[in-house]
Design a protein around this motif. Structure first.
Motif, short mmCIF file in Angstrom:
data_model
loop_
_atom_site.label_atom_id
_atom_site.label_comp_id
_atom_site.label_asym_id
_atom_site.label_seq_id
_atom_site.Cartn_x
_atom_site.Cartn_y
_atom_site.Cartn_z
N VAL A 157 24.24 81.89 114.20
CA VAL A 157 25.24 80.90 113.79
C VAL A 157 24.96 79.63 114.57
CG1 VAL A 157 27.02 82.59 113.21
CG2 VAL A 157 26.90 81.67 115.53
N PHE A 158 25.58 78.53 114.13
CA PHE A 158 25.42 77.26 114.82
C PHE A 158 26.56 77.07 115.81
CE2 PHE A 158 22.99 76.68 110.91
CZ PHE A 158 21.80 76.18 111.43
N THR A 159 26.22 76.76 117.05
CA THR A 159 27.20 76.66 118.13
C THR A 159 27.04 75.34 118.87
OG1 THR A 159 25.67 77.84 119.61
CG2 THR A 159 27.34 79.16 118.46
N ALA A 160 28.12 74.89 119.50
CA ALA A 160 28.10 73.57 120.15
C ALA A 160 29.07 73.55 121.32
CB ALA A 160 28.47 72.49 119.15
N ASP A 161 28.98 72.50 122.12
CA ASP A 161 29.94 72.21 123.19
C ASP A 161 30.13 73.40 124.14
OD1 ASP A 161 30.34 69.76 121.90
OD2 ASP A 161 32.01 70.56 120.71
N PRO A 162 29.06 73.87 124.79
CA PRO A 162 29.17 75.08 125.62
C PRO A 162 30.01 74.87 126.86
CG PRO A 162 27.05 74.01 125.98
CD PRO A 162 27.71 73.29 124.83
N ALA A 163 30.84 75.87 127.17
CA ALA A 163 31.67 75.85 128.38
C ALA A 163 31.55 77.22 129.05
CB ALA A 163 33.11 75.53 128.03
N PRO A 164 30.67 77.35 130.03
CA PRO A 164 30.50 78.64 130.71
C PRO A 164 31.56 78.87 131.78
CG PRO A 164 28.94 77.05 131.60
CD PRO A 164 29.68 76.36 130.47
N LEU A 165 31.93 80.13 131.95
CA LEU A 165 32.88 80.57 132.98
C LEU A 165 32.30 81.79 133.66
CD1 LEU A 165 35.73 80.87 134.37
CD2 LEU A 165 36.37 82.27 132.38
N VAL A 166 32.17 81.74 134.98
CA VAL A 166 31.75 82.90 135.75
C VAL A 166 32.99 83.64 136.22
CG1 VAL A 166 30.55 83.72 137.81
CG2 VAL A 166 29.58 81.83 136.48
N TYR A 167 33.10 84.89 135.85
CA TYR A 167 34.23 85.71 136.26
C TYR A 167 33.71 87.10 136.61
CZ TYR A 167 38.69 88.19 136.23
OH TYR A 167 39.77 88.97 136.57
N LYS A 168 33.93 87.48 137.87
CA LYS A 168 33.43 88.75 138.40
C LYS A 168 31.91 88.80 138.19
CE LYS A 168 37.83 91.17 138.27
NZ LYS A 168 38.60 92.34 137.80
N ASP A 169 31.41 89.76 137.45
CA ASP A 169 29.96 89.94 137.37
C ASP A 169 29.39 89.48 136.03
OD1 ASP A 169 31.17 91.87 135.87
OD2 ASP A 169 29.84 93.50 136.47
N VAL B 96 33.23 83.22 121.47
CA VAL B 96 33.02 83.61 122.87
C VAL B 96 31.90 84.63 122.95
CG1 VAL B 96 34.07 84.58 124.94
CG2 VAL B 96 35.46 83.19 123.39
N TYR B 97 31.03 84.42 123.93
CA TYR B 97 29.94 85.35 124.24
C TYR B 97 30.01 85.69 125.72
CZ TYR B 97 28.09 83.75 119.76
OH TYR B 97 27.94 83.45 118.43
N SER B 98 29.40 86.81 126.10
CA SER B 98 29.35 87.16 127.52
C SER B 98 28.01 87.78 127.85
CB SER B 98 30.48 88.12 127.90
OG SER B 98 30.31 89.38 127.28
N SER B 99 27.63 87.66 129.13
CA SER B 99 26.36 88.22 129.60
C SER B 99 26.47 88.60 131.06
CB SER B 99 25.23 87.20 129.42
OG SER B 99 24.01 87.70 129.94
N SER B 100 25.84 89.68 131.43
CA SER B 100 25.78 90.07 132.83
C SER B 100 24.41 89.79 133.44
CB SER B 100 26.10 91.57 132.98
OG SER B 100 25.21 92.35 132.21
N ASP B 101 23.46 89.32 132.63
CA ASP B 101 22.11 89.08 133.13
C ASP B 101 21.49 87.77 132.66
OD1 ASP B 101 21.59 89.60 130.48
OD2 ASP B 101 20.47 91.46 130.84
N CYS C 264 37.51 77.11 129.13
CA CYS C 264 38.42 78.13 129.66
C CYS C 264 38.14 78.34 131.14
CB CYS C 264 38.21 79.44 128.90
SG CYS C 264 39.36 80.76 129.37
N ILE C 265 39.21 78.41 131.95
CA ILE C 265 39.06 78.70 133.37
C ILE C 265 40.07 79.78 133.76
CG2 ILE C 265 38.29 76.34 133.84
CD1 ILE C 265 40.97 76.00 135.36
N GLU C 266 39.85 80.36 134.92
CA GLU C 266 40.72 81.43 135.42
C GLU C 266 41.52 80.96 136.62
OE1 GLU C 266 41.76 84.47 138.38
OE2 GLU C 266 40.00 83.16 138.55
#
Length: 318
Positions: free
Chosen positions: A28-40, A65-70, A98-100
């Motif tokens: 899919v086409f995605t834009a405006d990335p906003a990464p958040l590090v939470y725990k691992d 929303v996507y997530s990755s541990s590596d 998004c922030i915690e």
């Protein structure tokens, strides 16, 4: 679905061969990335471009929303929020972050506001809240946090785009945003109310898409500059300024007149998120999120990002 990302490095006879995997999301086409590090994990909040080929306008119905541990394999959590989740919003899932705080997750979004008793329309900023980084999210206020009527220094209706939020070491939270000028205000501890006046200023070459963070004793304000957009930055000893212009981080993205920075440190490495239009049939309204490493000089200045591309190999001696 799993997505391969960033790089694969192979050391052969003292030569490091680096194969790029950008863009990281290809279905899919995605834009405006906003990464958040939470725990691992890294959670990646992105806009969703759905404009058909040849349509020269933004069609952005929701946020994904996507997530990755590596940082190599990305899990798709699907669309978790849309303008329809805000009763006061008309359309357009523009840039968001998004922030915690205190085990709650606050997702700051920019959308076109309905013309009603609360606003004459234009872009406004809202906030959704959840107990998990993947929701479910709900409108935390039932109204916009910032409406276009609250900012008058710029006369166009989309000057309240692109919220970014930062919590300082002393617990004070700040909201930055803007198009044409950069705006900021303190947030109350509840994260859903402004705590004082809105301030405006114009960093050198500022267009939109601010991203604020702290590294060591320096505060960094990174933003899209010019048109077509590059990414440039300022630094300060305080999130309230004054800000010193430091230069260009990223040149114009491939096949896209916009870009949008997002920066995090994950497991000891610094990563730089942005978007381009490099996928097949991609372009300025069909964009794709990419990631590259971010490197600093000893004085805290940022080295220019090398934008890696699918199938391009970079080599360097060991």
């Amino acid at each position: 679905m799993e997505f391969k990302s960033i790089i694969t490095a192979i050391v052969i006879l003292g030569i490091t061969v680096i194969q790029a995997q950008n863009p990281i999301i290809k279905d899919v086409f995605t834009a405006d990335p906003a990464p958040l590090v939470y725990k691992d994990k890294v959670y990646l909040y992105v806009g969703h471009d759905t404009a058909s080929v040849g349509v020269d306008s933004y069609q952005m119905p929701d946020w994904l929303v996507y997530s990755s541990s590596d940082m190599k394999n990305w899990k798709n959590h699907g669309p978790l929020l849309s303008p329809k989740d805000f009763s006061w919003a008309a359309k357009a899932a523009n840039a968001a972050q998004c922030i915690e705080r205190n085990n709650k997750f606050y997702w700051y979004i920019s959308v076109i506001h309905k013309s009603d008793q609360n606003s004459k329309g234009g872009v406004g900023i809202g906030v959704a809240v959840a107990d998990s980084p993947t929701g479910p999210f709900k409108d935390a206020l039932g109204k916009a946090l910032v409406t276009n009527d609250m900012t008058t220094d710029m006369k166009h209706s989309w000057d309240d785009l692109d919220p970014t939020v930062f919590i300082d070491d002393n617990g004070q939270a700040y909201l930055f945003w803007g198009n044409g000028s950069c705006k900021w205000a303190k947030l109350k501890k509840n994260m859903i109310e402004l705590d004082g006046p809105i301030h405006t200023f114009k960093p050198q070459n500022f267009t939109e898409a601010p991203w604020i963070y702290k590294r060591k004793d320096l505060y960094y304000l990174v933003y899209a500059a010019g048109m077509p957009e590059r990414v440039e930055y300022c630094t300060s000893k305080s999130p309230e300024g004054p800000w010193e212009y430091r230069g260009i981080i990223q040149d114009i993205s491939a096949n896209s007149f916009t870009t949008h920075p997002g920066i995090v440190n994950f497991k000891g490495k610094d990563y730089y998120f942005y978007h381009n239009g490099a996928l097949p049939t991609g372009g300025g309204y069909r964009r794709s999120v990419c990631i590259d490493y971010l490197n600093y000089n000893p004085d805290g200045s940022i080295q220019k990002v090398i934008q890696t591309k699918e199938g391009v190999f970079l080599t360097k001696t060991k």
